[in-house]
Design a protein around this motif. Structure first.
Motif, PDB file in Angstrom:
ATOM      1  N   MET A   1     -48.310 -40.840 -12.707  1.00  0.00           N
ATOM      2  CA  MET A   1     -47.665 -42.129 -12.408  1.00  0.00           C
ATOM      3  C   MET A   1     -46.417 -42.290 -13.260  1.00  0.00           C
ATOM      4  O   MET A   1     -46.172 -41.491 -14.149  1.00  0.00           O
ATOM      5  CB  MET A   1     -48.622 -43.273 -12.737  1.00  0.00           C
ATOM      6  CG  MET A   1     -49.767 -43.408 -11.772  1.00  0.00           C
ATOM      7  SD  MET A   1     -50.903 -44.670 -12.310  1.00  0.00           S
ATOM      8  CE  MET A   1     -51.592 -43.947 -13.772  1.00  0.00           C
ATOM      9  N   ALA A   2     -45.678 -43.350 -12.995  1.00  0.00           N
ATOM     10  CA  ALA A   2     -44.422 -43.573 -13.707  1.00  0.00           C
ATOM     11  C   ALA A   2     -44.638 -43.618 -15.221  1.00  0.00           C
ATOM     12  O   ALA A   2     -43.840 -43.105 -15.987  1.00  0.00           O
ATOM     13  CB  ALA A   2     -43.764 -44.853 -13.230  1.00  0.00           C
ATOM     14  N   HIS A   3     -45.740 -44.248 -15.661  1.00  0.00           N
ATOM     15  CA  HIS A   3     -45.964 -44.366 -17.100  1.00  0.00           C
ATOM     16  C   HIS A   3     -46.868 -43.264 -17.629  1.00  0.00           C
ATOM     17  O   HIS A   3     -47.462 -43.375 -18.678  1.00  0.00           O
ATOM     18  CB  HIS A   3     -46.518 -45.750 -17.449  1.00  0.00           C
ATOM     19  CG  HIS A   3     -47.729 -46.129 -16.652  1.00  0.00           C
ATOM     20  ND1 HIS A   3     -48.971 -45.643 -16.931  1.00  0.00           N
ATOM     21  CD2 HIS A   3     -47.871 -46.927 -15.574  1.00  0.00           C
ATOM     22  CE1 HIS A   3     -49.831 -46.141 -16.054  1.00  0.00           C
ATOM     23  NE2 HIS A   3     -49.190 -46.918 -15.224  1.00  0.00           N
ATOM     24  N   GLY A   4     -47.014 -42.159 -16.870  1.00  0.00           N
ATOM     25  CA  GLY A   4     -47.830 -41.037 -17.324  1.00  0.00           C
ATOM     26  C   GLY A   4     -49.035 -40.857 -16.429  1.00  0.00           C
ATOM     27  O   GLY A   4     -49.128 -41.464 -15.367  1.00  0.00           O
ATOM     28  N   THR A   5     -49.945 -39.992 -16.854  1.00  0.00           N
ATOM     29  CA  THR A   5     -51.142 -39.764 -16.052  1.00  0.00           C
ATOM     30  C   THR A   5     -52.367 -40.180 -16.848  1.00  0.00           C
ATOM     31  O   THR A   5     -52.358 -40.129 -18.082  1.00  0.00           O
ATOM     32  CB  THR A   5     -51.262 -38.287 -15.606  1.00  0.00           C
ATOM     33  OG1 THR A   5     -52.593 -38.048 -15.162  1.00  0.00           O
ATOM     34  CG2 THR A   5     -50.922 -37.337 -16.736  1.00  0.00           C
ATOM     35  N   ASN A   6     -53.403 -40.601 -16.144  1.00  0.00           N
ATOM     36  CA  ASN A   6     -54.614 -41.005 -16.864  1.00  0.00           C
ATOM     37  C   ASN A   6     -55.490 -39.800 -17.223  1.00  0.00           C
ATOM     38  O   ASN A   6     -56.477 -39.951 -17.909  1.00  0.00           O
ATOM     39  CB  ASN A   6     -55.413 -42.035 -16.052  1.00  0.00           C
ATOM     40  CG  ASN A   6     -55.697 -41.573 -14.645  1.00  0.00           C
ATOM     41  OD1 ASN A   6     -54.850 -40.965 -13.993  1.00  0.00           O
ATOM     42  ND2 ASN A   6     -56.888 -41.849 -14.159  1.00  0.00           N
ATOM     43  N   ARG A   7     -55.131 -38.607 -16.740  1.00  0.00           N
ATOM     44  CA  ARG A   7     -55.854 -37.403 -17.179  1.00  0.00           C
ATOM     45  C   ARG A   7     -54.845 -36.373 -17.670  1.00  0.00           C
ATOM     46  O   ARG A   7     -54.592 -35.360 -17.011  1.00  0.00           O
ATOM     47  CB  ARG A   7     -56.693 -36.812 -16.034  1.00  0.00           C
ATOM     48  CG  ARG A   7     -57.868 -37.683 -15.675  1.00  0.00           C
ATOM     49  CD  ARG A   7     -58.853 -37.026 -14.743  1.00  0.00           C
ATOM     50  NE  ARG A   7     -59.646 -38.072 -14.153  1.00  0.00           N
ATOM     51  CZ  ARG A   7     -59.480 -38.526 -12.903  1.00  0.00           C
ATOM     52  NH1 ARG A   7     -58.599 -37.974 -12.115  1.00  0.00           N
ATOM     53  NH2 ARG A   7     -60.224 -39.515 -12.472  1.00  0.00           N
ATOM     54  N   PRO A   8     -54.233 -36.621 -18.847  1.00  0.00           N
ATOM     55  CA  PRO A   8     -53.157 -35.754 -19.317  1.00  0.00           C
ATOM     56  C   PRO A   8     -53.605 -34.353 -19.696  1.00  0.00           C
ATOM     57  O   PRO A   8     -52.796 -33.429 -19.665  1.00  0.00           O
ATOM     58  CB  PRO A   8     -52.602 -36.492 -20.540  1.00  0.00           C
ATOM     59  CG  PRO A   8     -53.676 -37.438 -20.958  1.00  0.00           C
ATOM     60  CD  PRO A   8     -54.456 -37.775 -19.738  1.00  0.00           C
ATOM     61  N   ASN A   9     -54.867 -34.139 -20.075  1.00  0.00           N
ATOM     62  CA  ASN A   9     -55.211 -32.762 -20.426  1.00  0.00           C
ATOM     63  C   ASN A   9     -56.234 -32.152 -19.488  1.00  0.00           C
ATOM     64  O   ASN A   9     -56.948 -32.851 -18.769  1.00  0.00           O
ATOM     65  CB  ASN A   9     -55.622 -32.637 -21.900  1.00  0.00           C
ATOM     66  CG  ASN A   9     -56.757 -33.565 -22.233  1.00  0.00           C
ATOM     67  OD1 ASN A   9     -57.816 -33.483 -21.630  1.00  0.00           O
ATOM     68  ND2 ASN A   9     -56.520 -34.462 -23.182  1.00  0.00           N
TER      69      ASN A   9
END
Ligand SMILES: Cc1cc2nc3c(=O)[nH]c(=O)nc-3n(C[C@H](O)[C@H](O)[C@H](O)COP(=O)(O)OP(=O)(O)OC[C@H]3O[C@@H](n4cnc5c(N)ncnc54)[C@H](O)[C@@H]3O)c2cc1C
Ligand code: SF4
Ligand code: SF4
Ligand code: FES
Lengths: 353, 281
Positions: free
Chosen positions: A289-297
């Protein structure tokens, strides 16, 4: 129950093909073929042709979910002229078809997908194909070392399906289990003959004996299921399990129950086609998403696939697991990671004996 | 063919929406008014619900319906420019047709849990979009709710979405207190300066209110902590979650967190319900 001599199998299939388009498991490895599927070494579903040899392999490389939920599918088209827009519903009633020789695990996978696509609001693309497909299943006389359907309460000796078949050295036995199946059986009256209802029992016994001896026969699922999020979510074992995973998504693509999809637009220059295609929760941009991802790793993405199959899905679907033990991910993963290793590691002594 | 087969209605096929008004709110937020080509509202909704808007060939994206359900003529969307679809929407002109489908998700419990309560709305930046629908719903059915407090903050005065409506309508209503704040001092601004979480603590609300929080994740986190310091229980605080979405109907798998699908079981959650989700939102 009815039966047909194995020697007459071609006539049986011909009678089926008269009622609807018939698809059968076929061996690939035809290197000159223009069809990508048939260049592959494994078996795949192809339209039946008179006299065609059926694959002797236990199962197809890709699951038959394509028939109901194709890898890519056009959904609608748009035309834009200046500020004006037109939407075209490109859906057409699907033709009738029969899938022959579907194994017990794959038949159950259709139930798993039904729970997603046929619950309100119904996915009409899936419902359309499902309504026009008749499933002829086949008991597995030679289950493989990677099979663990029993872990999920699936009976390979007595599969679900519209029509169920069993084969021994001489005969193929058939019985209808649904209304659709009865319709098909009626069309096969001339090529089949009546037999005792217990005629296939010897085959069933044989299959069960073989299932008992499978290497994964003791794999249990009862440590998993709905309400177990807290038990497994923060298990440190996820780190180790996911370490080597490439995030290639092969496991999701061969899996008969994986159902995540993407919706995309393609501009042909004259019109815009909106289509959907399979996607994978193992991919890093799946939740971007625009502010990042909820599963970054990757540990989180790896965990998502297995938690969904073993905990989240059962929680929402009356305890039904979203794995059918078909073993495809066991033989296809390039680093030999799979759901069995995950279950053994996490379930460990949490499984009842 | 099966004579008994009837093609079901398809949720993923949108209808045409025509943009009849575009309001510039801030340097990167515009509010779009959308109706069907025959000038009607595309569908009914409840406060907190969302819709999928799309520009064919560019893509589809989910937006909160910022207008109140009590508006029977049109729907409004306040949209921040941040990518392909939103850039396209920002450069279009009145009269442009786009697609719309919905409504999606649950809604704020405006007729049940909120009924008769004193309401505290706390928003940051574009987070006002989902709240505006609830606020205007409460204003419409004013006698069903107690006192209303609104705390709204953004980076600067120019970044306050829908400033005009706040000034001329909300601030002039009886029984509604609006508390505005901006992050940094600015010439001509004699209101409060400071971040929303701190401002909420300074204002020190009584704990018999029902609070609704919307804004960037970091603002939600600190404001919730601040409310808890004031003595609010998580059961009194509602917020919305924002996850990547494609289908909006709980099938494509994208917004799945634990056994919940944010597009269908959310986007509205009570803060104690969020605690029950695995930490992945
Ligand atoms: C329930 C819900 C309600 C929303 N309400 C509003 C609203 O009222 N107003 C508003 O301005 N925005 C809202 N959003 C966010 C909005 O959906 C995204 O800003 C939009 O999808 C970005 O699309 P794009 O094509 O312009 O960006 P893209 O070109 O797709 O991408 C730009 C960036 O945005 C990311 N992105 C894609 N989809 C989303 C998404 N769903 N959420 C956040 N980032 C995303 C991309 O990964 C990328 O990093 C809402 C989102 C959700 C899930
Ligand atoms: S588990 Fe194996 S097949 Fe699945 S994404 Fe990881 S490496 Fe690929
Ligand atoms: S997870 Fe593996 S074994 Fe289970 S259904 Fe999918 S491919 Fe088959
Ligand atoms: S957006 Fe597809 S499941 Fe929620």
């Amino acid at each position: 129950m009815r039966k047909c001599a194995l020697a007459n199998k071609n006539a049986l299939l011909a009678a089926m093909a008269k009622t609807a388009k018939l698809y059968v498991p076929t061996d690939g490895a035809d290197e000159k073929s223009r069809d990508v599927n048939s260049r592959l070494a494994g078996a795949y579903y192809a339209e039946w042709k008179d006299g065609a040899e059926l694959s002797k392999k236990l199962n197809t490389t890709r699951s038959p979910k394509d028939f109901f939920f194709p890898q890519t599918e056009n959904m609608m088209t748009f035309k834009m002229t200046g500020k004006k827009l037109e939407i075209f519903d490109t859906r057409r009633e699907h033709e009738n078809f029969i899938l022959f020789g579907v194994k017990a695990c794959d038949v159950r996978s259709f139930t798993v997908l039904d729970n997603v696509f046929l619950t309100d609001p119904v996915d009409s693309y899936y419902a359309n194909r499902r309504a026009h497909g008749t499933i002829v299943s086949m008991a597995c006389t030679k289950p493989a070392g990677t099979c663990f359907c029993r872990t999920f309460g699936i009976d390979a000796a007595d599969p679900e399906g519209d029509v169920v078949c069993w084969e021994d050295a001489e005969w193929i036995y058939l019985t209808a289990k649904t209304e659709k199946g009865e319709k098909l059986m009626a069309a096969l009256a001339d090529v089949t003959e009546e037999c005792a209802d217990d005629a296939a029992d010897a085959v069933k016994t044989l299959v069960n004996e073989r299932l008992d001896k499978l290497p994964l026969a003791d794999l249990k699922s009862d440590a998993f299921g709905g309400g177990k999020t807290d038990t497994f979510f923060n298990d440190p074992a996820w780190n180790e399990l996911s370490e080597a995973c490439l995030g290639c998504g092969t496991c999701t693509f061969v899996c008969p129950t994986c159902q995540c999809y993407d919706i995309k637009d393609f501009n042909t220059g004259r019109e815009v086609i909106r289509f959907r295609c399979w996607d994978s929760c193992m991919y890093s941009d799946f939740t971007m998403m625009a502010h990042g991802t909820n599963r970054p790793n990757h540990v989180q993405r790896f965990r998502q696939r297995f938690m969904h199959k073993l905990v989240y899905y059962p929680e929402n679907n009356g305890g039904l697991f979203s794995c059918v033990g078909c073993g495809r991910c066991l033989s296809r993963c390039p680093i030999s990671m799979n759901i069995v290793k995950v279950m053994k590691k996490l379930g460990g002594n949490k499984n009842a004996e | 063919m099966l004579s008994e087969f009837k093609m079901p209605k398809e949720a993923l096929i949108p209808v045409i929406g025509e943009v009849t008004d575009i309001r510039i709110d801030t340097p990167d937020v515009k509010t779009f008014r959308v109706v069907t080509p025959d000038g009607k509202k595309a569908f009914d909704h409840m406060p907190g619900q969302c819709a999928m808007l799309s520009v064919p060939g560019v893509g589809e994206a989910m937006f909160s319906i910022t207008s109140s359900p009590t508006n029977t003529e049109y729907m409004e969307f306040s949209i921040k420019k941040c990518g392909c679809v939103t850039d396209w929407l920002h450069q279009m002109e009145v009269g442009q047709q786009i697609t719309i489908r919905g409504p999606y998700g649950n809604a704020f419990p405006v007729d049940t849990a909120f009924a008769g309560k004193d309401m505290l709305f706390i928003a940051g930046g574009i987070g006002l979009a989902p709240l505006r629908s609830v606020i205007n719903y409460c204003r419409h059915y004013r006698d069903r709710y107690g006192k209303i407090d609104i705390v709204y903050g953004s980076r600067s005065r120019a970044d306050l979405v829908d400033y005009n409506e706040i000034l001329t309508e909300w601030m002039t209503d009886d029984g509604i207190n609006v508390h505005l704040t901006i992050d940094r001092e600015e010439e001509g601004w004699d209101g409060h300066v400071g971040f929303v979480p701190n401002y909420v603590k300074e204002l020190g609300f009584s704990t018999d209110k029902t609070a609704i929080l919307c804004g960037p994740p970091i603002m939600i986190k600190f404001t919730l902590a601040g409310l808890q310091e004031l003595g609010f229980a998580k059961e009194q605080v509602y917020t919305t979650l924002e996850l990547r979405m494609k289908c909006g109907i709980g099938k494509c798998g994208r917004c799945n967190v634990g056994s919940k699908y944010v597009c269908k079981d959310g986007p509205v959650f009570r803060c104690d319900e969020i605690d029950e989700l695995p930490d992945e939102y």
